[in-house]
Scaffold this active site. Structure first.
Site, PDB file in Angstrom:
ATOM      1  N   GLU A   1      -3.808   4.231  -4.969  1.00  0.00           N
ATOM      2  CA  GLU A   1      -4.237   4.503  -3.900  1.00  0.00           C
ATOM      3  C   GLU A   1      -4.428   3.124  -3.276  1.00  0.00           C
ATOM      4  OE1 GLU A   1      -4.087   6.840  -1.956  1.00  0.00           O
ATOM      5  OE2 GLU A   1      -3.798   8.518  -3.156  1.00  0.00           O
TER       6      GLU A   1
ATOM      7  N   HIS B   1      -0.542  -3.011  14.207  1.00  0.00           N
ATOM      8  CA  HIS B   1      -0.307  -3.142  13.161  1.00  0.00           C
ATOM      9  C   HIS B   1       0.829  -2.253  12.882  1.00  0.00           C
ATOM     10  CE1 HIS B   1      -0.851  -0.752   8.897  1.00  0.00           C
ATOM     11  NE2 HIS B   1      -0.614  -1.864   8.834  1.00  0.00           N
TER      12      HIS B   1
END
Length: 451
Positions: free
Chosen positions: A76, A314
């Protein structure tokens, strides 16, 4: 609520430890009372009792404040881990109504997205990225090395490895439950010759676990509260794979209190602000984004922030290219969208935060001549590290006149929240790039800030 099988692993005798640091990270440990009764499987007679029932009478309550530690599935990323912190903060709020607890912040390091060469990015304290004093205005927190000093050594008395249920859950029938179960997979902890458990422990090789158990969970973070309060008196308890616990009240006041308290470290904000002023003609005074470092005093009406005269983008690539292929546009598709927005918004500059490969960047620049990026020198990278550079990117995107991100990216989600805190009009924030062939390009949900 289900039942939890409590075997010898949870019958925890109080342990007094005296630990002395020797040379080369070695610790001399004296156990002044008995160690956990067993590290084996649950007792043969089942030992079952309902969640919340008191532990055996022989076990006394912890006399000092207790420590809650946690970790997350190794693959993660940085921003999902920030989300797990919010869940732990919610859990802490409940624990503190009953006992004195402190959350031990898990050191950063060895993350998949941190791929800069020649950087030893392990054992990084939270203060490198966040203002810990602001975190403490929401819940009590300490860094891991503070825990070692305060608790008497690098020892974690009880580790719970959280997992799902092997049988899954019946469609249409959801219930919150927690049970001690046999481990569904081999966990990452190995018993050494001294009877301690060794593991990754954020790069602190001297750390030892005293007891390990696997617990199946299905539900919000609060479901683990009775286990921590009633089923173990271990002074230090670690929840590994904490991402298996869900939010109690996503986007509620407790969520936003925790999120607002995650103030970026001042040195990173200063770098971002200087970059904005130098390359993007953007300052807090001009942009109406005056910032109060004390999050408890930062309350801004949505729509009041103007933002700097640039488009913030982004663009997530790498694993998203195959993992979310339909949602991620081609480089040409991205360039066309950026050109369209710049024309519509009458902006001449675009700031791009991206993990794109050099070939992708070269192609993007062939379509757009005015791309601006924060590209740290090697010295700056050594100082801020990959996590700090990501925060600087997010801070700059958060101050743009208009922001557009990548579908289901937690990096973009965190920018949404930062802009919500700063007071931007939601229409300028909750936008995403669409795949070239997406027929229905659903935009991100607006999660309104709650004070």
């Amino acid at each position: 609520r289900g039942r939890m099988i409590i075997g010898a692993r949870l019958r925890f005798s109080p342990i007094a430890m005296v630990a002395v640091l020797l040379s080369d990270g070695l610790w001399l440990v004296c156990l002044l009372a008995s160690v956990p009764l067993s590290h084996g499987q649950p007792a043969e007679n089942g030992g079952a009792f309902d969640i919340g029932q008191s532990a055996p009478a022989a076990v006394t309550a912890a006399q000092q404040r207790r420590y809650l530690l946690y970790d997350v599935n190794p693959p993660e990323g940085f921003n999902l881990r920030r989300d797990v912190y919010l869940r732990m903060a919610s859990l802490m709020k409940i624990l503190l109504k009953n006992e004195a607890w402190v959350l031990v912040l898990p050191p950063w390091g060895r993350l998949y997205h941190w791929q800069s060469k020649d950087l030893e990015q392990v054992r990084i304290p939270w203060s490198a990225f966040f203002d810990v004093s602001n975190l403490n205005k929401n819940i009590p927190v300490i860094e891991y090395e503070e825990f070692i000093a305060e608790s008497g050594g690098p020892f974690i008395q009880q580790i719970y490895v959280l997992q799902g249920y092997a049988e899954g859950w019946t469609e249409g029938h959801w219930e919150e439950k927690v049970d001690e179960r046999l481990c569904m997979e081999d966990h990452a902890y190995v018993n050494d010759k001294q009877g301690f458990y060794r593991g990754w422990f954020w790069g602190y090789k001297e750390t030892r676990g005293l007891s390990v158990a696997c617990v199946s969970v299905q539900g919000s973070a609060s479901i683990i509260v009775p286990v921590l309060l009633k089923n173990t008196t271990a002074q230090s308890v670690m929840l590994d794979r904490a991402e298996n616990l869900l939010h109690d009240h996503y986007a509620g006041k407790s969520y936003w209190d925790a999120r607002r308290s995650m103030v970026f470290a001042k040195h990173l904000r200063v770098v971002g602000d200087e970059f904005r002023a130098k390359y993007l003609n953007s300052t807090d005074e001009l942009d109406n984004t005056i910032y109060n470092e004390d999050w408890t005093k930062m309350k801004v009406k949505l729509g009041t922030a103007k933002g700097g005269p640039y488009l913030g983008v982004h663009l997530r690539r790498k694993d998203f290219i195959w993992g979310h292929r339909k949602d991620v546009p081609s480089i040409k598709g991205t360039a066309m969208k950026i050109q369209s927005l710049m024309k519509e918004l009458k902006l001449e500059k675009v700031f791009v935060a991206t993990d794109a490969a050099e070939d992708d960047l070269k192609e993007l620049k062939s379509f757009l001549s005015k791309i601006i990026r924060f590209e740290p020198t090697q010295e700056e990278l050594q100082l801020y590290q990959d996590g700090g550079v990501a925060i600087i990117d997010q801070w700059i995107c958060a101050h743009a006149r208009f922001f557009i991100g990548t579908s289901v990216s937690t990096f973009s989600f965190r920018i949404h929240e930062e802009r919500e805190i700063l007071g931007f009009d939601p229409k300028t924030t909750y936008n995403r790039l669409c795949g070239d062939h997406e027929k229905e390009c659903e935009q991100p949900t607006h999660w309104k800030i709650v004070y």
